[in-house]
Scaffold this motif. Sequence first.
Motif, PDB file in Angstrom:
ATOM      1  N   LYS A 118       0.833  -1.201   0.000  1.00 53.22           N
ATOM      2  CA  LYS A 118       0.000   0.000   0.000  1.00 53.22           C
ATOM      3  C   LYS A 118       0.872   1.257   0.000  1.00 53.22           C
ATOM      4  CE  LYS A 118      -3.089   1.628   3.167  1.00 53.22           C
ATOM      5  NZ  LYS A 118      -3.979   1.428   4.286  1.00 53.22           N
ATOM      6  N   THR A 121       0.778   3.995  -3.078  1.00 57.28           N
ATOM      7  CA  THR A 121       0.279   5.351  -2.865  1.00 57.28           C
ATOM      8  C   THR A 121       1.400   6.385  -2.757  1.00 57.28           C
ATOM      9  OG1 THR A 121       0.194   4.951  -0.489  1.00 57.28           O
ATOM     10  CG2 THR A 121      -1.833   4.544  -1.731  1.00 57.28           C
ATOM     11  N   GLN A 132       1.093   3.452  -8.635  1.00 60.13           N
ATOM     12  CA  GLN A 132       0.134   4.395  -9.201  1.00 60.13           C
ATOM     13  C   GLN A 132       0.825   5.590  -9.851  1.00 60.13           C
ATOM     14  OE1 GLN A 132      -3.073   3.251  -9.067  1.00 60.13           O
ATOM     15  NE2 GLN A 132      -3.428   4.897 -10.521  1.00 60.13           N
TER      16      GLN A 132
END
Length: 119
Positions: free
Chosen positions: A11, A15, A34
Amino acid sequence: AHLAQEREYSKLIDTANAPIFGVDIEGKVNVWNQCAIELVGYSIDEVMGKYLVEEFITKEYRAAVNTVLDQAMRGKGTANFEFPLITKAGARIEVLLNATTRRDEQGNVIGVVGIGQDI
């Protein structure tokens, strides 16, 4: 506990406000966050399992990027290495890269993770 830690790590990578990518010991993409998607334009499906250097690095920089990845595979990270990436749209963007060795729990090298900075 280990699985939760691994999820948290994933995570964090996904992010992060920097393009992060990773390759396995064969040089195939296995991490693509991302920010890398937004910067380069390729989705996870388009890059996973592909050879990073051959498919996404300009010809004249392939040898240099390979050298950085090879050094990281041997445990020698590289800081602030500048190279161009080709976006999906065909644009050339300059990226500043920090490459670090990825190891499994036993300390075996399993690949390289690169944290980039669009410059």
